[in-house]
Structures are given as C-alpha cells and as structure tokens.
Design a protein around this motif. Structure first.
Motif, PDB file in Angstrom:
ATOM      1  N   SER A   1       0.840  -1.216   0.000  1.00 36.98           N
ATOM      2  CA  SER A   1       0.000   0.000   0.000  1.00 36.98           C
ATOM      3  C   SER A   1       0.855   1.238   0.000  1.00 36.98           C
ATOM      4  O   SER A   1       0.523   2.232  -0.645  1.00 36.98           O
ATOM      5  CB  SER A   1      -0.899   0.100   1.233  1.00 36.98           C
ATOM      6  OG  SER A   1      -1.338  -1.105   1.646  1.00 36.98           O
ATOM      7  N   ALA A   2       1.942   1.189   0.765  1.00 40.04           N
ATOM      8  CA  ALA A   2       2.804   2.369   0.810  1.00 40.04           C
ATOM      9  C   ALA A   2       3.382   2.642  -0.569  1.00 40.04           C
ATOM     10  O   ALA A   2       3.507   3.797  -0.990  1.00 40.04           O
ATOM     11  CB  ALA A   2       3.929   2.169   1.827  1.00 40.04           C
ATOM     12  N   VAL A   3       3.714   1.569  -1.297  1.00 35.94           N
ATOM     13  CA  VAL A   3       4.274   1.764  -2.633  1.00 35.94           C
ATOM     14  C   VAL A   3       3.230   2.373  -3.569  1.00 35.94           C
ATOM     15  O   VAL A   3       3.508   3.332  -4.294  1.00 35.94           O
ATOM     16  CB  VAL A   3       4.787   0.427  -3.197  1.00 35.94           C
ATOM     17  CG1 VAL A   3       5.200   0.576  -4.641  1.00 35.94           C
ATOM     18  CG2 VAL A   3       5.957  -0.064  -2.371  1.00 35.94           C
ATOM     19  N   THR A   4       2.008   1.841  -3.515  1.00 37.46           N
ATOM     20  CA  THR A   4       0.983   2.369  -4.420  1.00 37.46           C
ATOM     21  C   THR A   4       0.673   3.826  -4.099  1.00 37.46           C
ATOM     22  O   THR A   4       0.285   4.581  -4.978  1.00 37.46           O
ATOM     23  CB  THR A   4      -0.326   1.576  -4.334  1.00 37.46           C
ATOM     24  OG1 THR A   4      -0.762   1.577  -2.983  1.00 37.46           O
ATOM     25  CG2 THR A   4      -0.171   0.177  -4.842  1.00 37.46           C
ATOM     26  N   ALA A   5       0.853   4.205  -2.830  1.00 33.91           N
ATOM     27  CA  ALA A   5       0.579   5.599  -2.459  1.00 33.91           C
ATOM     28  C   ALA A   5       1.356   6.545  -3.351  1.00 33.91           C
ATOM     29  O   ALA A   5       0.879   7.631  -3.674  1.00 33.91           O
ATOM     30  CB  ALA A   5       0.953   5.827  -0.999  1.00 33.91           C
ATOM     31  N   TYR A   6       2.547   6.124  -3.763  1.00 34.51           N
ATOM     32  CA  TYR A   6       3.388   7.004  -4.576  1.00 34.51           C
ATOM     33  C   TYR A   6       2.645   7.469  -5.821  1.00 34.51           C
ATOM     34  O   TYR A   6       2.581   8.661  -6.115  1.00 34.51           O
ATOM     35  CB  TYR A   6       4.676   6.268  -4.952  1.00 34.51           C
ATOM     36  CG  TYR A   6       5.489   6.991  -5.997  1.00 34.51           C
ATOM     37  CD1 TYR A   6       6.267   8.080  -5.640  1.00 34.51           C
ATOM     38  CD2 TYR A   6       5.463   6.603  -7.331  1.00 34.51           C
ATOM     39  CE1 TYR A   6       7.004   8.774  -6.583  1.00 34.51           C
ATOM     40  CE2 TYR A   6       6.194   7.283  -8.285  1.00 34.51           C
ATOM     41  CZ  TYR A   6       6.959   8.365  -7.908  1.00 34.51           C
ATOM     42  OH  TYR A   6       7.673   9.041  -8.851  1.00 34.51           O
ATOM     43  N   ILE A   7       2.054   6.534  -6.527  1.00 34.61           N
ATOM     44  CA  ILE A   7       1.450   6.906  -7.808  1.00 34.61           C
ATOM     45  C   ILE A   7       0.142   7.669  -7.600  1.00 34.61           C
ATOM     46  O   ILE A   7      -0.163   8.612  -8.319  1.00 34.61           O
ATOM     47  CB  ILE A   7       1.265   5.669  -8.717  1.00 34.61           C
ATOM     48  CG1 ILE A   7       0.884   6.105 -10.126  1.00 34.61           C
ATOM     49  CG2 ILE A   7       0.239   4.713  -8.174  1.00 34.61           C
ATOM     50  CD1 ILE A   7       2.015   6.705 -10.882  1.00 34.61           C
ATOM     51  N   TYR A   8      -0.619   7.268  -6.568  1.00 34.35           N
ATOM     52  CA  TYR A   8      -1.856   7.994  -6.318  1.00 34.35           C
ATOM     53  C   TYR A   8      -1.556   9.455  -6.004  1.00 34.35           C
ATOM     54  O   TYR A   8      -2.214  10.369  -6.484  1.00 34.35           O
ATOM     55  CB  TYR A   8      -2.636   7.375  -5.155  1.00 34.35           C
ATOM     56  CG  TYR A   8      -3.035   5.941  -5.356  1.00 34.35           C
ATOM     57  CD1 TYR A   8      -3.538   5.497  -6.564  1.00 34.35           C
ATOM     58  CD2 TYR A   8      -2.918   5.018  -4.326  1.00 34.35           C
ATOM     59  CE1 TYR A   8      -3.902   4.183  -6.743  1.00 34.35           C
ATOM     60  CE2 TYR A   8      -3.288   3.701  -4.496  1.00 34.35           C
ATOM     61  CZ  TYR A   8      -3.774   3.282  -5.701  1.00 34.35           C
ATOM     62  OH  TYR A   8      -4.129   1.996  -5.870  1.00 34.35           O
ATOM     63  N   PHE A   9      -0.559   9.654  -5.173  1.00 32.17           N
ATOM     64  CA  PHE A   9      -0.259  11.019  -4.774  1.00 32.17           C
ATOM     65  C   PHE A   9       0.428  11.786  -5.884  1.00 32.17           C
ATOM     66  O   PHE A   9       0.337  12.997  -5.961  1.00 32.17           O
ATOM     67  CB  PHE A   9       0.561  11.026  -3.488  1.00 32.17           C
ATOM     68  CG  PHE A   9      -0.304  10.932  -2.280  1.00 32.17           C
ATOM     69  CD1 PHE A   9      -0.772  12.075  -1.669  1.00 32.17           C
ATOM     70  CD2 PHE A   9      -0.697   9.709  -1.781  1.00 32.17           C
ATOM     71  CE1 PHE A   9      -1.603  11.995  -0.574  1.00 32.17           C
ATOM     72  CE2 PHE A   9      -1.537   9.614  -0.691  1.00 32.17           C
ATOM     73  CZ  PHE A   9      -1.988  10.771  -0.084  1.00 32.17           C
ATOM     74  N   LYS A  10       1.116  11.041  -6.759  1.00 30.51           N
ATOM     75  CA  LYS A  10       1.706  11.711  -7.909  1.00 30.51           C
ATOM     76  C   LYS A  10       0.581  12.331  -8.748  1.00 30.51           C
ATOM     77  O   LYS A  10       0.678  13.479  -9.187  1.00 30.51           O
ATOM     78  CB  LYS A  10       2.495  10.695  -8.731  1.00 30.51           C
ATOM     79  CG  LYS A  10       3.310  11.321  -9.821  1.00 30.51           C
ATOM     80  CD  LYS A  10       4.199  10.276 -10.486  1.00 30.51           C
ATOM     81  CE  LYS A  10       4.853  10.857 -11.725  1.00 30.51           C
ATOM     82  NZ  LYS A  10       5.579   9.839 -12.471  1.00 30.51           N
ATOM     83  N   LEU A  11      -0.478  11.567  -8.947  1.00 29.22           N
ATOM     84  CA  LEU A  11      -1.631  12.083  -9.681  1.00 29.22           C
ATOM     85  C   LEU A  11      -2.216  13.304  -8.983  1.00 29.22           C
ATOM     86  O   LEU A  11      -2.521  14.320  -9.616  1.00 29.22           O
ATOM     87  CB  LEU A  11      -2.711  11.002  -9.779  1.00 29.22           C
ATOM     88  CG  LEU A  11      -2.688  10.076 -10.986  1.00 29.22           C
ATOM     89  CD1 LEU A  11      -3.785   9.041 -10.862  1.00 29.22           C
ATOM     90  CD2 LEU A  11      -2.872  10.890 -12.244  1.00 29.22           C
ATOM     91  N   VAL A  12      -2.368  13.175  -7.678  1.00 32.04           N
ATOM     92  CA  VAL A  12      -2.989  14.261  -6.916  1.00 32.04           C
ATOM     93  C   VAL A  12      -2.154  15.528  -7.031  1.00 32.04           C
ATOM     94  O   VAL A  12      -2.670  16.614  -7.324  1.00 32.04           O
ATOM     95  CB  VAL A  12      -3.142  13.845  -5.443  1.00 32.04           C
ATOM     96  CG1 VAL A  12      -3.487  15.050  -4.595  1.00 32.04           C
ATOM     97  CG2 VAL A  12      -4.219  12.780  -5.309  1.00 32.04           C
ATOM     98  N   VAL A  13      -0.862  15.379  -6.839  1.00 27.70           N
ATOM     99  CA  VAL A  13      -0.013  16.565  -6.827  1.00 27.70           C
ATOM    100  C   VAL A  13       0.030  17.187  -8.219  1.00 27.70           C
ATOM    101  O   VAL A  13       0.069  18.401  -8.388  1.00 27.70           O
ATOM    102  CB  VAL A  13       1.386  16.230  -6.289  1.00 27.70           C
ATOM    103  CG1 VAL A  13       2.355  15.880  -7.377  1.00 27.70           C
ATOM    104  CG2 VAL A  13       1.934  17.394  -5.506  1.00 27.70           C
TER     105      VAL A  13
END
Lengths: 509, 513
Positions: free
Chosen positions: B447-459
């Motif tokens: 989950s921590a790894v996937t957070a990277y891409i989700y937050f990349k989208l958000v940012v």
C-alpha cells in the motif's frame, strides 16, 4: 456532564478550516479569519489548562469516551495527561505564530491563500487529535490524517523541488505508519478485544509473549523513529525542510515530529515495557548516532534550512536518549526538551525565513555581516541560536541539563558522549551565526529590518525562551507526574537501573 | 434405469431478483430489435434502471425470507449471496448511469456506433452518418449482471461455469465498443476473449478433476468427500488449483493478470469501471464460496499457494502501477494490487475473513466506479486525456472534480476516514488474527508503494504552474454526477461511520452448505 474541552479543541480549527476554504474567491478576510480561529482555539486550550489538575490520581483528565466502531473495538476516546496537554498547548501557541509569519507568503490570486491557511488549521486539528487520543486506533487515524495537510502544504507551496520533497515525506511516513497499523491490529488481538478493546487503559499491562511483545514494539518504534526522525531514517527531513515554507517547517519539525517521541513514551514504553528494555541498548546507540551525525551534518551544511533540520535530528537524538534512560529526571528533561525544541526551532526557522525573503538565497555563504544591516533580525537569530545551544537562562538549558543528569545516573559513559553532543551544538549554532551576521558590512541594496508584523511573530517565541528558561517549574510540575506514571508502567521505580529490572522480569516469565 | 427423473423444486421467490434482471436484459434485446433508432436510448435507459431498481427491491424484500438451497442444491440463497447480489445491483446501477452519459450529444458518448465494423471502414462511416446508436450496451450489461448474480450464489461447479460464461461473454463484447481508438479497443476485446476462454477451459478442467474425485459437482458433496477422504487425492489438489486459475484470472491476480492493463486501457472507460468493480465482486464471491464451502477441509494444501499468489499480486500490482503513465493503466494495476488485498482477507478462512472480504469489495467497488467516471470526463480536444501529463493543473480548472478524484485517491491509498482504510484494516485484522501477520506486512508495504502513484496524480492535479495543457473536464449530465457523488458519499460514509455496513457484513457472513 462536563464541558467537552478536547472535542471543542478538535472541532474549532476544523470549522475554521472549512470557513476559510469556503470564503469567497476575492475575499480579504482569509488571513484574519484563520488567525481568529487559531487564537480562539488557543483560548479554549488555556481554558482546558485551567481545568487540569497536575496532582490528580487519574492518568488522563478531561476524558470523553464514546463508542465509534464497536465491531473493531474502536472508541472515540480523548483525554490528556501532562505530556499531551503541554504538547497540545505548544501546537496551539505555534499555529497563530505561524499563520502570522506566513501572512505574506502566499499571494492572494485564485484560491491558493484559502488553501494554505485552511490546511494550517486542519493541521492544528489533527495535531490536537493525535496528542489527545487515548484509543490506539483513534491515535492511528489522526497519525495518518496528519500527513495530508502537511503533504499539501509542502507539495503545493514551497521550493522548486517541492513535489519530490512532499512525496518523500509522504512515503516515509506512510510506510512507517502502515507498519504500525499491523502492530496496532496485533495489540488489539492480544488485548481483551471486545467493543472497547482499543482503549489505551485496556491495553496497558498486556500479558504478551516475549516474542510478540518485541515484534509489536518494533512495529510502533519504526513508525515513531521515522516520524521523530532518528538516524538512519531521517533523510526525508532535510529535503522537506528545505523545500517547505518556513512556517510549514516550524509546525512540521516543531510539533509534528514530536509525535514520534511522544509516541515512544505513550505507546512503546507503556504497552511493551519488556521489549522497551530489551531494545534500550540499540535505541540508545541510535540516539547517540543521531546526535553526533545530525550535529556534524549541520556543521558542514551551507543551506540554512537544511542546517536547522539537521540540528533537529541531533536534538531529537537527545530527546530519545532522555526517554530511554528510564529515569524520572531524564524523562522529564526529555519531555521538557520537546517543548523547548519546538520554540527554538520556531525561532530559527522564522528568522531564517525573514532572511531568505530579504536576500532571496538559502545559502549561508551569500550572507555575512548582516548584524550591521538588520540588527534586530540578527539579534533574534543570536537569541534563537543561544537557545539552541542551551545557554543557561534560556529555555533549552534546564531540559538539556536534566537529560544529561538522567543519563549520568544510569550510564555514566553515555553521559560523557551526550555532553559532547552539547558541545557540538554550540559549534554549529555559533558557526551559523558567525557566518550570517558577523563580518564587514555587506554591499546590499536597501534591506528593511524587522517589520512590525515580524516583531509580533517573534515576540511570543522570545517570551517563551525566557519564561521557560527562568521559570520552568510550572511546566515541569505538569510533566513530571505523567513521566513518573509512564515509568511505573515500565516497571521502574525511578532510578533503579533498567537492566536489572529487565532481568528480574525476564526470570519471572 | 429405474430411477425416475424428479423435477427439482425451485424457490422462485428467492430467485426473483435474478429473474427480473434476466427478463430486463431480454426486454432490452427486444427493444433493440423493434424500437426505432431514435427512440432506443429513451427506452433502454429507463428499462435498464427500472430493472435494476426492481431487482434490488425484490432482493431486499424477498431475500431474507428465502434462505436456503434450491434448484436441486445448485443454488444457495444465503447471507453472502444476498449481500453480494445486492451490491452487484447497486454497483451496476451506478455503472449503467455512467455508461449512459452522452455529454450533451445524441449518442452515448463513449461507445462506437458500429461495434462490428472495422475501424475506419465504410460501414463505420455509414453508421455514423445515419446516427446509429449503441444502446445494445444496456441489455448486454444486464445479462452480464445476471451472470454475476448467479456466480455469487452458485453452489455447483457446473452452474458456476455457466454463470462464468454468462457474465463474461457480454463483457468481451462491451470491451470492444470504445468510440475512439477503435483498434486498441478491439484488440482489448479479443485479448480478453482469448485469455478468458483459456481460463474458462482451466476452470472446466479443474471441475472435471474434482468431479472425478468427489463424484459430484455440488459443493456440499465435495465438502463431504473431502472430509471422508475417499482416496484419489491426486485429483483433488490439481482440481482445486485449476479451478483457482479460472477464478484468479477473473479477479486479475498475479500471475493471471496480464490481460488486465491492456483490457482496462482499451475498453470504454465506463465499461472498465464496471468490469473493475462488478467482476471483482462476482469473482471473489464465487471464490469465497468455493474455498469456504467446498474445499475448506484441505485448506492446509491450498492456503500457502493462495498466500503466495496474494503476495505476488500485491507486490507486482504495486510495483508496476508506479511506472505507468496512463491513468487507466494506473487504475488497472492498482486494481491488481487491490485484488491482492482482498485475497489477504479471503485467506483468513473464518467469519471475519468472509465479512472483511465483502466489506473490502464494497468499499473498492464504490470508489472504482466514480474514479473511472471521472477519468472518462477528463478530455483533451474531444478524446479522453488519459496520459498523466495531461492532468497537470486540473485542480484549477475543475476544482470540484479534482477534489472528488483526490478524495478517491486517498481512499485507494487507504488513508483513515475513507472506506479504503476501513477495508484494509478489516482484511489485515482478519489475516493477522489467523496467524498471517507476514502477509499483512507485505500488504501494508505494498500500500505504501501504491501511495506514490496515487499522490503523484494528486499533486499533478493541484500544483500550479503548468497552464499550457488544453485538458478540460467535460460537463457531465446528472447521470454521471449522481454516480460520482454517490460513490464519494459511500466512500466517506464507510470510512467515518462503517458500523452499519460492518454489522451487515458480519451478520450475513455465513454460507449454507
């Protein structure tokens, strides 16, 4: 029913955040409204303080407990002891200061200003939540929710590499937090379970197997070590501090990172006493490395904001040292240091922010001789630096002294190394001041000295330096009973050496 | 040949929701045949919506009263079946609303007018000129939903196979109907069909082996045979594994995931949302039943294998999601990772395992539909802008849409106070309580790894600066708005006040055998 002080404290900044976010697009009221809400929260916080009695037998006061997700054993449970109340007050004092400091940071085009100040208030709410939660799950919820405002504060407002800094911060914190989640679940399953199985009071003194206790301890400790941040998981901090706005950094390092050391006291020590003592040698070693490495990195650093971040790594090592020597004086010193470090960091970051605004550079090599250009700013910088190196009479001195005293009680040779760290702190602070403020008058365009607003920003911090330096007793009176209580839960009656107790307990199992 | 054939008793009230959906689908087919071109959309949409609503009402009213095995024990109407069927109906309703989006035009915007024609051919141009409409997606979806509803309540391997085909075939077609990038869509359809057929074959082969072992296809009989230990064990474990291949293919678990990104990317976006949400519910529902009811007795043999699959699924899904540059592919890989998380709950093998899996499926479905709906709205010069670079600065131009998407990304990450967190907590808690703590640790790291891409989208959406893009958010009709708002509200509600849903999941978490 008593007045719900803590819930009010939680809700008020959240309402403020909403109000600020929903203000009309061109409104000029954003900053005053945000400041108003933060001051109102501070007032409620002071009200809560008046209701708090330091000598009470109850571990937590002002408690409110309601069931929330009974299927998981989760309650909405808040309450404070001396440590958490002082941490909350630290946040309540620093947030208005930071809002005032960030007054001109964000231009009012579009909705950016709304977002910035709404995030600040949301951050305040989660900070209060994280320190007030006395349900492990609720603590975890705030622990994670806290990441979001900080993430956006860094990712949307900051330097050119802010995106990367924010993501690094988020990934480190999230990884630590998620590991803690496994431990959180583990604690619940090891506990009495049931509908309020996550209440801290139901989880203390668990009869865990040695191995289980140690694994769970590690789950919590890793998360807190990342948050604190301790060597070797501190690497996100310099980047974040460098890229964020100074006001964001003040809250990040001054208050949020304290969740790491606070968590160590509240959860690691009280939930897993055996494992805490088992881990002590390694933790102490890491703390010493943090102290020395942070100090050395700070000495060699040319970026002003990074320098301050590294000093914090060093100071956090010191705080962890105080916590894990298991003496009342060490523990009380460490918790007092948490408060002091909050103010010291605030002073340093805010002054650095003022310098950067005037000169447009973070590089210390671009400065020199500013004492003659902006004497007031330089004076406050000197004052903050002195507080950072723990000059007697200023705030950090007492706490540093107490920690070293506590260390000497149990580990004399460690005390020597700790004292060495204190010496190093003098070196980097004075070096910084020397390189920025002394020397011949630089050739500069006209640079204004501290403005009225900026004086208003630093005034409370300087008052805190002096007040905590000369008269720390009221704060210590609030802190000490809580520290004693948590040490009792570890099974230590003051200065009995920790190792012996561990052996006695170990043979009993 | 002395045995007389006795017609099995069928509990029609219990099956009524399923029948309603089937009938609705068939009515839709008739409408396609008889209604005029212009009137089809106006008829199909109400028919489809009414069918789903009616079926849902029937389910809620009649379902709890008709617990039991029926149709010669081939169908089980029990707690999990009813809950998952209800969920399928609600999710399909939202998905249909998104599919019906026309963005102010006369055509269902995302679907081609001529699915069978070669891209760029004369037939296609002809169909477009004459305003052909693609309303066949409504009956196709309804038929697929009927298959899914059967899938989660089938108590017999053969019926399970039939349901598998009923749910899959319409999806194969739907995947190929995208209006733009026709070739990509047709390729997706073909790929899905071919690989789906392979997996069906594996499934069938596994069923045969198990039949050879147990002498019956009924789950109850298989379970009895497993406990009685009839010998021929050589058939049982390979049978279970082959069966699992078929089911794991449907949920997109590694190493049977290879189709997911291509199909998700190629299919029309609303269909992708439907596939991601509804197919997963159906397939996991069937998987729960197979593993908990039929072959629970030899769990020691298959649990480690499933654990390995879950680990792989989480790790591969997470790792590959972070290198994607297409939003639909990101969501595809994230759906793989999410399948891994659900598997963690499934492996726990107790009541908490069932209820947590069902809760996770609910949470995931309600965040997936709106997420894909939003992806469908983000456009650049008339087509969907699914490259992540095109999303830069979207927050300024469409703050509400960006805010909704941000919130959904938080839910995908599993930040507290969203349903994603509650779901993760539930499945990990179930796994840890059964001694699978290491699996939960892998899960949280993934989950921590996937957070990277989700937050990349958000940012990307929120950071200022890049104003050069011409990406806009199309103004959706009330249909899509409703679907998105409903999804976001449920995502928030399941995060803040999950108690009622948890209660429901726990009280229904018992299979009939």
């Amino acid at each position: 029913m008593n007045f719900p002080w803590l819930t009010t404290l939680l809700v008020l900044p959240l309402v403020g955040a909403l109000v600020v976010a929903l203000l009309p697009r061109a409104s000029s009221a954003v900053r005053p409204v945000a400041l108003g809400f933060s001051l109102a929260s501070l007032a409620v916080g002071v009200g809560a303080l008046t209701q708090f009695s330091a000598g009470s037998q109850e571990q937590f006061q002002l408690t409110e407990i309601y069931p929330w997700i009974p299927q998981f054993g989760v309650s909405y449970a808040v309450g404070v002891d001396g440590i958490s109340l002082t941490m909350i007050l630290l946040g309540l004092i620093l947030v208005p200061v930071c809002i005032l400091a960030a007054w001109e940071d964000v231009p009012a085009d579009g909705r950016r200003q709304h977002t910035y100040f709404a995030m600040m208030l949301a951050l305040l709410a989660t900070m209060i939540g994280v320190f007030a939660a006395i349900d492990v799950f609720l603590f975890y919820v705030f622990f994670e929710a806290m990441l979001l405002p900080v993430y956006f504060l860094i990712a949307m407002f900051g330097g050119t590499r802010r995106g990367r800094a924010a993501t690094t911060f988020l990934l480190y914190s999230l990884a630590g937090g998620l590991i803690m989640l496994v431990a959180v679940i583990g604690v619940y399953l090891a506990g009495p379970r049931g509908t309020d199985g996550f209440l801290l009071s139901n989880l203390e003194g668990l009869d865990l197997s040695v191995a289980a206790g140690r694994w769970l301890f590690l789950g919590f400790f890793i998360a807190f070590a990342i948050k604190a941040p301790m060597w070797p998981v501190h690497t996100w901090l310099p980047l974040a501090a460098e890229q964020a706005r100074p006001a964001t950094s003040v809250l990040l390092i001054g208050v949020l990172d304290k969740v790491g050391t606070y968590g160590m006291i509240r959860f690691c020590l009280t939930l897993f006493p055996e494992a805490s003592q088992w881990a002590t040698p390694v933790v102490l070693f890491l703390a010493l490395v943090s102290m020395v490495a942070g100090a050395l990195l700070a000495i060699g650093q040319n970026d002003m904001l990074r320098l301050i971040a590294y000093t914090s790594v060093s100071h956090f090592g010191f705080i962890v040292l105080g916590i894990f020597v298991f003496t009342t004086v060490g523990g009380a010193g460490a918790t007092l240091y948490m408060i002091n470090h909050g103010f010291t960091t605030a002073g340093l970051f805010l002054v650095a922010g003022m310098l950067i605004v005037r000169h447009g550079s973070r590089d210390i090599r671009d400065y020199g001789g500013w004492q003659r250009v902006t004497p007031v700013i330089a004076g406050v910088l000197l004052f903050s630096a002195m507080s950072g190196l723990a000059l007697p009479g200023l705030n950090s001195f007492i706490s540093e002294f107490m920690v070293v005293l506590g260390v000497f009680e149990n580990y004399p040779w460690l005390g020597v190394v700790g004292a060495f760290g204190v010496v190093l702190s003098a070196l980097y602070m004075l070096l910084m001041y020397q390189r920025i403020a002394t020397g011949p008058r630089p050739v500069l365009a006209e640079v204004p000295d501290m403005t009225g607003r900026e004086k208003l920003v630093v005034a409370p911090i300087i008052v805190a330096f002096l007040a905590l330096g000369f008269f720390p007793k009221p704060v210590l009176d609030v802190l000490e009973p809580a520290v004693q209580q948590s040490l009792q839960q570890v099974g230590i009656q003051d200065s009995v050496p920790a190792v012996d107790t561990a052996n006695a307990e170990g043979s009993g199992r | 040949m002395t045995e007389q054939f006795v017609a099995p008793a069928i509990n029609y009230t219990g099956l009524l929701p399923l029948i309603i959906v089937l009938v609705g689908g068939l009515v839709g087919v008739l409408v396609e045949g008889f209604a005029s071109r212009g009137a089809r959309y106006a008829v199909q949409l109400p028919v489809a919506v009414a069918t789903l609503v009616l079926a849902f009402v029937a389910l809620v009213v009649l379902g709890p009263r008709s617990h039991g095995l029926t149709a010669a024990d081939t169908i089980a109407i029990d707690g999990p079946a009813l809950l998952l069927q209800g969920l399928l109906l609600l999710i399909s309703l939202l998905a249909l609303l998104v599919m019906a989006e026309r963005l102010g035009g006369q055509q269902a915007d995302t679907f081609t007018q001529a699915g069978a024609s070669t891209p760029g051919s004369a037939e296609e141009a002809y169909a477009e000129r004459h305003g052909a409409s693609s309303t066949e997606v409504f009956p196709l979806s309804l038929l697929s939903v009927a298959g899914m509803m059967l899938f989660v309540s089938a108590n017999d391997l053969l019926l399970l196979f039939i349901a598998l085909e009923v749910l899959s075939l319409p999806l194969y077609i739907l995947a190929g109907l995208a209006r733009r990038r026709r070739l990509l869509s047709q390729e997706a359809s073909l790929k899905y069909f071919l690989l789906g057929s392979f997996s069906s074959a594996f499934f069938l082969f596994g069923s045969v082996l198990i039949y050879g072992y147990a002498g019956s296809m009924r789950f109850g009989d298989i379970a009895a045979a497993v406990t009685a230990n009839v010998g021929m064990d050589g058939l049982l474990i390979p049978g279970i594994l082959l069966l699992a291949v078929g089911l794991l293919f449907k949920v997109g678990a590694v190493p049977f995931h290879a189709w997911t990104p291509d199909v998700y990317q190629g299919a029309p976006t609303p269909v992708t949302g439907f596939m991601a949400a509804a197919t997963k519910i159906a397939a996991f529902g069937a998987m729960l039943r197979v593993f908990y009811v039929a072959v629970e007795g030899v769990r020691a043999d298959w649990q480690p294998i499933l654990a390995a699959v879950a680990t792989l699924t989480m790790v591969v899904g997470a790792m590959l999601s972070i290198v994607q540059t297409d939003v639909k592919r990101i969501l595809a890989y994230s759906s793989i990772a999410h399948a891994g998380f659900v598997l963690v709950g499934l492996i726990a093998l107790d009541q908490a395992g069932i209820s947590s899996t069902m809760f996770y499926l609910t949470a995931y479905a309600f965040m997936t539909i709106p997420a894909f709906a939003i992806v469908g709205l983000v456009r650049s010069s008339g087509t969907e802008a699914s490259q992540i670079g095109q999303w830069a600065g979207l927050g300024k131009r469409a703050p509400w849409t960006a805010a909704a998407f941000t919130f959904l990304m938080l839910a995908f990450t599993g930040i507290p106070l969203t349903s994603g967190f509650t779901g993760k907590f539930a499945v990990f808690a179930a796994a840890i309580s059964q001694g699978w703590a290491w699996l939960a640790v892998v899960g949280v790291l993934a989950s921590a790894v996937t957070a990277y891409i989700y937050f990349k989208l958000v940012v990307l959406m929120w950071r200022g600066g890049d104003e050069s893009g011409d990406t806009v958010v199309a103004t959706p009709s009330m249909l899509t708005v409703f679907a998105i708002v409903a999804g976001v509200v449920v995502t928030l509600a399941l995060g803040v006040l999950p108690s009622p849903m948890l209660d429901l999941a726990q009280s229904t978490a018992a299979f009939l055998r």
